[in-house]
Design a protein around this motif. Structure first.
Motif, PDB file in Angstrom:
ATOM      1  N   LEU A  92      23.255  -9.232 -24.352  1.00  0.00           N
ATOM      2  CA  LEU A  92      22.751  -8.883 -23.008  1.00  0.00           C
ATOM      3  C   LEU A  92      21.930 -10.014 -22.416  1.00  0.00           C
ATOM      4  CD1 LEU A  92      21.724  -5.122 -23.407  1.00  0.00           C
ATOM      5  CD2 LEU A  92      23.413  -6.042 -21.807  1.00  0.00           C
ATOM      6  N   TRP A  93      21.066 -10.623 -23.233  1.00  0.00           N
ATOM      7  CA  TRP A  93      20.259 -11.736 -22.713  1.00  0.00           C
ATOM      8  C   TRP A  93      21.133 -12.935 -22.352  1.00  0.00           C
ATOM      9  CZ3 TRP A  93      16.433 -10.230 -27.009  1.00  0.00           C
ATOM     10  CH2 TRP A  93      15.447  -9.375 -26.486  1.00  0.00           C
ATOM     11  N   ASN A  94      22.195 -13.145 -23.121  1.00  0.00           N
ATOM     12  CA  ASN A  94      23.116 -14.231 -22.763  1.00  0.00           C
ATOM     13  C   ASN A  94      23.782 -13.967 -21.413  1.00  0.00           C
ATOM     14  OD1 ASN A  94      23.347 -16.512 -24.617  1.00  0.00           O
ATOM     15  ND2 ASN A  94      23.785 -14.974 -26.186  1.00  0.00           N
ATOM     16  N   GLU A  95      24.111 -12.691 -21.153  1.00  0.00           N
ATOM     17  CA  GLU A  95      24.668 -12.345 -19.838  1.00  0.00           C
ATOM     18  C   GLU A  95      23.653 -12.624 -18.728  1.00  0.00           C
ATOM     19  OE1 GLU A  95      26.106  -8.332 -19.704  1.00  0.00           O
ATOM     20  OE2 GLU A  95      27.322  -8.560 -21.529  1.00  0.00           O
ATOM     21  N   LEU A  96      22.374 -12.368 -19.021  1.00  0.00           N
ATOM     22  CA  LEU A  96      21.322 -12.571 -18.016  1.00  0.00           C
ATOM     23  C   LEU A  96      21.049 -14.044 -17.720  1.00  0.00           C
ATOM     24  CD1 LEU A  96      18.799  -9.756 -19.046  1.00  0.00           C
ATOM     25  CD2 LEU A  96      20.183  -9.853 -16.961  1.00  0.00           C
ATOM     26  N   LEU A  97      21.598 -14.943 -18.543  1.00  0.00           N
ATOM     27  CA  LEU A  97      21.444 -16.381 -18.257  1.00  0.00           C
ATOM     28  C   LEU A  97      22.188 -16.760 -16.972  1.00  0.00           C
ATOM     29  CD1 LEU A  97      21.892 -17.940 -21.822  1.00  0.00           C
ATOM     30  CD2 LEU A  97      19.750 -17.533 -20.586  1.00  0.00           C
ATOM     31  N   ASP A  98      23.118 -15.906 -16.529  1.00  0.00           N
ATOM     32  CA  ASP A  98      23.860 -16.137 -15.275  1.00  0.00           C
ATOM     33  C   ASP A  98      23.329 -15.285 -14.124  1.00  0.00           C
ATOM     34  OD1 ASP A  98      25.617 -17.942 -16.512  1.00  0.00           O
ATOM     35  OD2 ASP A  98      26.828 -16.285 -17.307  1.00  0.00           O
ATOM     36  N   HIS A  99      22.183 -14.651 -14.336  1.00  0.00           N
ATOM     37  CA  HIS A  99      21.607 -13.797 -13.295  1.00  0.00           C
ATOM     38  C   HIS A  99      21.208 -14.644 -12.076  1.00  0.00           C
ATOM     39  CE1 HIS A  99      18.962 -10.769 -11.417  1.00  0.00           C
ATOM     40  NE2 HIS A  99      19.659  -9.883 -12.138  1.00  0.00           N
ATOM     41  N   PRO A 100      21.388 -14.112 -10.856  1.00  0.00           N
ATOM     42  CA  PRO A 100      21.022 -14.905  -9.665  1.00  0.00           C
ATOM     43  C   PRO A 100      19.527 -15.205  -9.549  1.00  0.00           C
ATOM     44  CG  PRO A 100      21.680 -12.643  -9.080  1.00  0.00           C
ATOM     45  CD  PRO A 100      22.054 -12.846 -10.499  1.00  0.00           C
ATOM     46  N   ASP A 101      18.695 -14.372 -10.168  1.00  0.00           N
ATOM     47  CA  ASP A 101      17.246 -14.584 -10.076  1.00  0.00           C
ATOM     48  C   ASP A 101      16.794 -15.571 -11.149  1.00  0.00           C
ATOM     49  OD1 ASP A 101      14.510 -13.688  -9.059  1.00  0.00           O
ATOM     50  OD2 ASP A 101      14.342 -13.288 -11.208  1.00  0.00           O
ATOM     51  N   GLU A 102      16.160 -16.647 -10.713  1.00  0.00           N
ATOM     52  CA  GLU A 102      15.751 -17.697 -11.659  1.00  0.00           C
ATOM     53  C   GLU A 102      14.752 -17.178 -12.691  1.00  0.00           C
ATOM     54  OE1 GLU A 102      13.717 -22.160 -11.768  1.00  0.00           O
ATOM     55  OE2 GLU A 102      14.071 -21.164  -9.850  1.00  0.00           O
ATOM     56  N   GLY A 103      13.843 -16.335 -12.239  1.00  0.00           N
ATOM     57  CA  GLY A 103      12.844 -15.783 -13.154  1.00  0.00           C
ATOM     58  C   GLY A 103      13.491 -14.966 -14.254  1.00  0.00           C
ATOM     59  N   ARG A 104      14.536 -14.205 -13.873  1.00  0.00           N
ATOM     60  CA  ARG A 104      15.236 -13.400 -14.867  1.00  0.00           C
ATOM     61  C   ARG A 104      15.980 -14.297 -15.855  1.00  0.00           C
ATOM     62  NH1 ARG A 104      13.315  -9.741 -16.382  1.00  0.00           N
ATOM     63  NH2 ARG A 104      12.956  -8.900 -14.302  1.00  0.00           N
ATOM     64  N   ARG A 105      16.575 -15.389 -15.336  1.00  0.00           N
ATOM     65  CA  ARG A 105      17.277 -16.338 -16.212  1.00  0.00           C
ATOM     66  C   ARG A 105      16.307 -16.981 -17.192  1.00  0.00           C
ATOM     67  NH1 ARG A 105      19.485 -18.130 -11.258  1.00  0.00           N
ATOM     68  NH2 ARG A 105      18.356 -20.119 -11.426  1.00  0.00           N
ATOM     69  N   THR A 106      15.164 -17.394 -16.670  1.00  0.00           N
ATOM     70  CA  THR A 106      14.155 -18.049 -17.511  1.00  0.00           C
ATOM     71  C   THR A 106      13.655 -17.108 -18.601  1.00  0.00           C
ATOM     72  OG1 THR A 106      13.454 -19.380 -15.617  1.00  0.00           O
ATOM     73  CG2 THR A 106      11.943 -19.263 -17.490  1.00  0.00           C
ATOM     74  N   GLN A 107      13.408 -15.834 -18.221  1.00  0.00           N
ATOM     75  CA  GLN A 107      12.913 -14.852 -19.186  1.00  0.00           C
ATOM     76  C   GLN A 107      13.953 -14.566 -20.265  1.00  0.00           C
ATOM     77  OE1 GLN A 107       9.699 -13.525 -19.283  1.00  0.00           O
ATOM     78  NE2 GLN A 107      10.466 -12.997 -21.314  1.00  0.00           N
ATOM     79  N   ALA A 108      15.225 -14.482 -19.856  1.00  0.00           N
ATOM     80  CA  ALA A 108      16.300 -14.231 -20.829  1.00  0.00           C
ATOM     81  C   ALA A 108      16.381 -15.361 -21.845  1.00  0.00           C
ATOM     82  CB  ALA A 108      17.631 -14.064 -20.100  1.00  0.00           C
ATOM     83  N   GLN A 109      16.260 -16.599 -21.355  1.00  0.00           N
ATOM     84  CA  GLN A 109      16.303 -17.757 -22.258  1.00  0.00           C
ATOM     85  C   GLN A 109      15.137 -17.710 -23.236  1.00  0.00           C
ATOM     86  OE1 GLN A 109      18.794 -20.545 -22.130  1.00  0.00           O
ATOM     87  NE2 GLN A 109      17.914 -20.391 -24.166  1.00  0.00           N
TER      88      GLN A 109
END
Length: 440
Positions: A92-109
């Motif tokens: 799920l977190w790997n999927e969130l690496l493509d999220h449009p929101d940068e903050g969400r991408r950063t948090q997933a990483q």
């Protein structure tokens, strides 16, 4: 109406688990997006008290209903991680690496690194506890479980090469529990198990790999199975040759599983015993058992070889174990053997124990052992009496140089003494029964 239905479903899920959802109390929803905040708050609260299962159930039910966002998926991932389902969480977190929101991408990483860091730390600590280091992990930062495979396998191979099979297996098993699983990882687990003498488990893993989607992995697993089985075949043939025998039962055979050894091994054992080679028969069977070939039929033949070598108590010990076998045929076979041989084996054990006590000078203890045996197994009275008389002769220093009449008188006197000792023991047991009855 649709929103009330979801709210009702979530509340019912919580109540079924003995929980409530104060985050939903007094709230009326007019859009799915409005569920996100109270749902995430409830999820976090439930996880904080260890209710990861309910937390995930609520989130998944909402997703099915159409409530889906980066924040919801992030919380689903944390619930999955709390349940030990780390591979799904990191998915799920790997999927969130493509999220449009940068903050969400950063948090997933960051979450990926955090979870992977847990495994990295755990593996390094395991190695350090065994006095080793993991240079393969130095300076590496992991953001996916798949990234562990290469350094983990390299470390496993290096450790096995210096005889550290135990640590090699511990690292691999810890990684598997965490969610790192692949054909290559299982192949290395199998080699570590083989190095520890746990060949049955090793061959079990390679048998599983025969169904691996990768053809190369399947081919390698088959080769490994043949290699390990070939080791046992070679060992058994060499044992036979060292004793001047051959094993025609093994000629032209190629084994790929330990279970395949049973039939030719038992056939060879029976043939060897039929010509008096009980020692070699037992050696072959014992070597196979050490390697991991164990069954009721193998143990029955080990027992017969032991009996042929005059080691009846050990044979009966094996049959007694087989008597408790879940395999009905084996258990019935063992019971049949015990009816014929158990009594004789027990007599030998008692006799040997008594003789050891006599040799060590513990005459009174030896007499007690034999007298108790007379009560427990009266069918051997004559045998026990003869040995007791011998012990009493030794104790009194009697010599057999007297005339016939005097010897007969002494024998009669000693027989009476044995009888008196027996009556004393019977009387004591009756007293013990009375005391036990009165106290209950």
């Amino acid at each position: 109406m649709q929103f009330k239905e979801l709210s009702k479903q979530l509340i019912e899920l919580a109540e079924a688990a003995g929980e409530s959802l104060p985050e939903f109390e007094g709230r009326e929803f007019s859009a799915l997006a409005e569920f996100e905040q109270p749902l995430v708050e409830a999820s976090i609260r439930l996880r904080s008290v260890g209710s990861n299962e309910l937390s995930l159930q609520l989130l998944d039910a909402a997703v099915v209903f159409g409530v889906r966002s980066g924040l919801v998926d992030d919380n689903r991932a944390w619930a999955l991680a709390g349940l030990g389902r780390r591979t799904e969480a990191m998915g799920l977190w790997n999927e969130l690496l493509d999220h449009p929101d940068e903050g969400r991408r950063t948090q997933a990483q960051a979450n990926l690194r955090l979870l992977a860091g847990e495994l990295s730390k755990q593996l390094i600590e395991l190695a350090e506890a065994a006095g080793e280091s993991l240079p393969e992990f130095e300076g590496r930062e992991f953001s996916a479980l798949a990234e562990f495979e290469q350094p983990l396998v390299e470390a496993s191979i290096r450790l096995r090469s210096v005889g550290s099979n135990e640590l090699s297996l511990q690292l691999l098993d810890a990684a598997v529990v965490f969610g790192v699983r692949s054909g290559l990882v299982d192949d290395n687990r199998a080699w570590a198990l083989a190095g520890l003498g746990r060949r049955t488990e090793a061959m079990g893993l390679w048998n599983e790999l025969l169904d691996h989607p990768d053809e190369g992995r399947r081919t390698q697993a088959q080769a490994n199975l043949r290699l390990l089985a070939g080791e046992l075949s070679k060992q058994l043939i060499e044992l036979a040759e060292a004793a001047g025998e051959s094993l025609p039962e093994f000629e032209g055979r190629e084994f790929s599983a330990l279970a395949e050894f049973e039939q030719p091994l038992v056939e060879a054992s029976i043939r060897l015993r039929s010509v008096g080679s009980n020692e070699l028969s037992l050696q072959l069977l014992d070597a196979a058992v050490v390697f991991g070939v164990r069954s009721g039929l193998v143990d029955d033949n080990r027992a017969w070889a032991l009996a042929g070598l005059g080691r009846l108590p050990e044979a009966v010990g094996l049959w007694r174990e087989l008597q408790a076998s879940p395999e009905q045929d084996c258990a019935a076979m063992a019971r049949e053997r015990l009816q014929s041989y158990a009594s004789e084996a027990d007599r030998i054990v008692v006799t040997n124990n008594a003789q050891v006590l006599v040799d060590e000078g513990h005459i009174d203890q030896a007499k007690t052992v034999l007298l108790q045996a007379m009560m427990d197994a009266p069918e051997w009275d004559a045998s026990w009496t003869t040995m007791l008389i011998h012990i009493l002769k030794t104790h009194y220093g009697y010599k057999d140089n007297a005339d016939l009449l005097e010897r007969e008188l002494k024998e009669n006197h000693l027989s009476l003494e044995v009888f008196d000792l027996y009556l004393d023991l019977v009387e004591q047991r009756l007293k013990d029964v009375v005391v036990a009855s009165s106290s209950s």
